[in-house]
Write a protein that holds these residues in place. Structure first.
Motif, PDB file in Angstrom:
ATOM      1  N   TRP A  51       9.678  -9.460   8.221  1.00  8.55           N
ATOM      2  CA  TRP A  51       8.945 -10.631   7.740  1.00  8.55           C
ATOM      3  C   TRP A  51       8.547 -10.450   6.279  1.00  8.55           C
ATOM      4  N   PHE A  52       8.353  -9.212   5.863  1.00  4.44           N
ATOM      5  CA  PHE A  52       7.971  -8.927   4.481  1.00  4.44           C
ATOM      6  C   PHE A  52       9.160  -8.463   3.653  1.00  4.44           C
ATOM      7  N   ALA A  53       9.870  -7.464   4.137  1.00  5.77           N
ATOM      8  CA  ALA A  53      10.992  -6.928   3.356  1.00  5.77           C
ATOM      9  C   ALA A  53      11.820  -5.988   4.199  1.00  5.77           C
ATOM     10  N   ARG A  54      13.099  -6.000   3.949  1.00 10.44           N
ATOM     11  CA  ARG A  54      13.992  -4.997   4.519  1.00 10.44           C
ATOM     12  C   ARG A  54      13.967  -3.759   3.625  1.00 10.44           C
ATOM     13  N   CYS A  74       1.175  -2.054 -11.442  1.00  4.20           N
ATOM     14  CA  CYS A  74       1.966  -0.834 -11.292  1.00  4.20           C
ATOM     15  C   CYS A  74       3.430  -1.087 -11.632  1.00  4.20           C
ATOM     16  N   ALA A  75       3.961  -2.205 -11.133  1.00  7.90           N
ATOM     17  CA  ALA A  75       5.390  -2.480 -11.281  1.00  7.90           C
ATOM     18  C   ALA A  75       5.792  -2.718 -12.725  1.00  7.90           C
ATOM     19  N   THR A  76       4.855  -3.171 -13.545  1.00  9.44           N
ATOM     20  CA  THR A  76       5.184  -3.495 -14.929  1.00  9.44           C
ATOM     21  C   THR A  76       5.720  -2.293 -15.688  1.00  9.44           C
ATOM     22  N   HIS A  77       5.139  -1.118 -15.388  1.00  8.22           N
ATOM     23  CA  HIS A  77       5.500   0.069 -16.169  1.00  8.22           C
ATOM     24  C   HIS A  77       6.345   1.077 -15.398  1.00  8.22           C
ATOM     25  N   ALA A  78       6.501   0.872 -14.078  1.00 10.93           N
ATOM     26  CA  ALA A  78       7.242   1.861 -13.287  1.00 10.93           C
ATOM     27  C   ALA A  78       8.734   1.780 -13.580  1.00 10.93           C
ATOM     28  N   ARG A  79       9.378   2.923 -13.609  1.00 15.06           N
ATOM     29  CA  ARG A  79      10.821   2.984 -13.767  1.00 15.06           C
ATOM     30  C   ARG A  79      11.389   3.821 -12.631  1.00 15.06           C
ATOM     31  N   ALA A  80      12.430   3.313 -11.994  1.00 19.29           N
ATOM     32  CA  ALA A  80      12.958   3.970 -10.796  1.00 19.29           C
ATOM     33  C   ALA A  80      13.965   5.050 -11.161  1.00 19.29           C
ATOM     34  N   GLY A 118      14.987   0.733  -7.204  1.00 17.10           N
ATOM     35  CA  GLY A 118      14.835  -0.221  -8.295  1.00 17.10           C
ATOM     36  C   GLY A 118      14.291  -1.556  -7.833  1.00 17.10           C
ATOM     37  N   ILE A 119      14.688  -1.982  -6.640  1.00 15.38           N
ATOM     38  CA  ILE A 119      14.166  -3.222  -6.084  1.00 15.38           C
ATOM     39  C   ILE A 119      12.794  -2.987  -5.464  1.00 15.38           C
ATOM     40  N   ALA A 120      12.616  -1.839  -4.829  1.00 21.37           N
ATOM     41  CA  ALA A 120      11.345  -1.543  -4.166  1.00 21.37           C
ATOM     42  C   ALA A 120      10.181  -1.583  -5.143  1.00 21.37           C
ATOM     43  N   GLN A 121      10.407  -1.176  -6.379  1.00 17.38           N
ATOM     44  CA  GLN A 121       9.290  -1.156  -7.320  1.00 17.38           C
ATOM     45  C   GLN A 121       8.771  -2.562  -7.624  1.00 17.38           C
ATOM     46  N   SER A 122       9.590  -3.587  -7.356  1.00 14.34           N
ATOM     47  CA  SER A 122       9.106  -4.953  -7.560  1.00 14.34           C
ATOM     48  C   SER A 122       8.065  -5.345  -6.518  1.00 14.34           C
ATOM     49  N   THR A 156       0.813  -1.220   0.000  1.00 20.07           N
ATOM     50  CA  THR A 156       0.000   0.000   0.000  1.00 20.07           C
ATOM     51  C   THR A 156       0.844   1.266   0.000  1.00 20.07           C
ATOM     52  N   GLY A 157       2.121   1.142   0.308  1.00 20.29           N
ATOM     53  CA  GLY A 157       2.980   2.320   0.347  1.00 20.29           C
ATOM     54  C   GLY A 157       4.379   1.947   0.799  1.00 20.29           C
ATOM     55  N   PHE A 158       5.212   2.963   1.003  1.00 18.73           N
ATOM     56  CA  PHE A 158       6.589   2.768   1.430  1.00 18.73           C
ATOM     57  C   PHE A 158       6.964   3.811   2.469  1.00 18.73           C
ATOM     58  N   ASP A 159       7.923   3.449   3.298  1.00 23.19           N
ATOM     59  CA  ASP A 159       8.624   4.423   4.127  1.00 23.19           C
ATOM     60  C   ASP A 159       9.945   4.742   3.456  1.00 23.19           C
TER      61      ASP A 159
END
Length: 350
Positions: free
Chosen positions: A303-306, A321-327, A311-315, A102-105
């Motif tokens: 438990w989910f992700a560090r 969303c991830a298909t077309h996003a470019r970091a 570039g990795i976060a967009q995965s 749903t989002g990122f820090d």
């Protein structure tokens, strides 16, 4: 001296009782040089502040060693600001039932050419003490907003949270800084969230500043909720968009009945007041299941992700969303790409 201060004094019919942190260096035990004695007393005073304020500390050799390390790090930190040695990494927030991001820090990192990776727990307090956090914070904000604008092109509901230091809150015209950053980076305000600590809300101008930020269209989260003042009157006066439950309570799930009761109470408070609750520091399936059972809105943790570079976060974005996003390549940190991912109940993001 401390006893004298305890009596306090009156200011316009109000009794003010100050506190003092005292550092002591003794002639000739610690030095016979006046400047050295003052320096040692100053170092002892900072140690007194570090151990809880309103305390007294006698100088000792270990304090001198710590003071020297601190001075060297402060020097390196100033150089790092000029050399742009900071990067931004992103840790996903996840729906605990579906596993959907749903989002990122957005989190700051520092790689020093001599020291290597420096822990934020070491350099952030020093940056706040020296005032460098204002410059660092504005750079992190700009980088996060540029990246968020890119992600929002294909994932319009994504929300990226950026920490705001109490020093930034006090020493800068924050609403103006945020408004200028939004205009410069092209990020939409509803995709940006600012994280503040509970202590920030205690300031005399805090509510006015927070309401000005809300008028810009950005959301506000209270970080580490429950570990600070937790004044319900301030929560009532300013209704935040999110409460971020401090990880110390999440760690107690399954081990401390008191921590579990506090988690349940915060989740109930958020639900009743219409504020989403994010549980930080989720590291076990038992913690996750407890949060799911009690209706937690969002979770994040190892438990989910560090935290990872953009570039990795967009995965971690939903697939469409991830298909077309470019970091963006600005402020990125090189990290391993084989980062483990886990999702509740064996589900993957869709």
């Amino acid at each position: 001296m401390k006893d004298a201060l305890n009596f306090g004094f009156s200011v316009r019919d109000t009794l003010v009782v100050p506190q003092a942190s005292v550092g002591i260096a003794v002639y000739p035990d610690h030095s016979t040089d006046p400047e050295a004695l003052l320096s040692y007393a100053d170092a002892a005073m900072y140690r007194a502040k570090a151990i809880g304020r309103n305390s007294l500390q006698l100088f000792e050799a270990e304090i001198a060693s710590h003071s020297n390390r601190r001075a060297l790090m402060a020097q390196a930190l100033r150089r790092a600001v000029g050399a742009d040695e900071f990067s931004v990494v992103y840790q996903p927030r996840v729906n605990p039932v579906t596993g959907r991001t749903t989002g990122f820090d957005a989190l700051v990192r520092w790689y020093d050419p001599e020291q290597g990776h420096v822990s934020p727990s070491l350099f952030v307090p020093l940056a706040e003490e020296t005032g460098l956090i204002v410059s660092i914070g504005e750079r992190v904000l700009g980088a996060a907003c540029r990246q968020t604008a890119i992600w929002a092109q294909t994932c319009p509901d994504i929300v990226v949270s950026v920490n705001v230091s109490p020093v930034q809150f006090e020493q800068s015209d924050l609403p103006v800084v945020i408004a200028e950053t939004i205009k410069r980076t092209g990020v939409r305000p509803h995709n940006l969230e600012l994280e503040i600590t509970e202590g920030v809300m205690m300031g005399p101008r805090s509510l006015g500043t927070l309401r000005a930020l809300r008028e810009l269209g950005v959301s506000v989260a209270i970080d580490n909720f429950g570990s600070g003042y937790s004044s319900l009157s301030y929560i009532r006066n300013f209704m935040a968009d999110r409460l971020k439950l401090d990880m110390s309570f999440v760690r107690g799930i399954g081990r401390s009945h008191a921590d579990e009761v506090i988690v349940e109470a915060v989740l109930a408070l958020g639900k009743t007041l219409g504020m989403r609750v994010v549980a930080e520091g989720v590291e076990t399936p038992e913690q996750l299941q407890f949060l799911v059972d009690n209706g937690c809105d969002e979770v994040q943790g190892f438990w989910f992700a560090r935290p990872v570079e953009a570039g990795i976060a967009q995965s971690y974005l939903p697939r469409e969303c991830a298909t077309h996003a470019r970091a963006t390549h600005q402020f990125q940190e090189k990290v391993p790409t084989d980062v483990p991912r886990r999702f509740p109940h064996g589900k993957k993001t869709s």
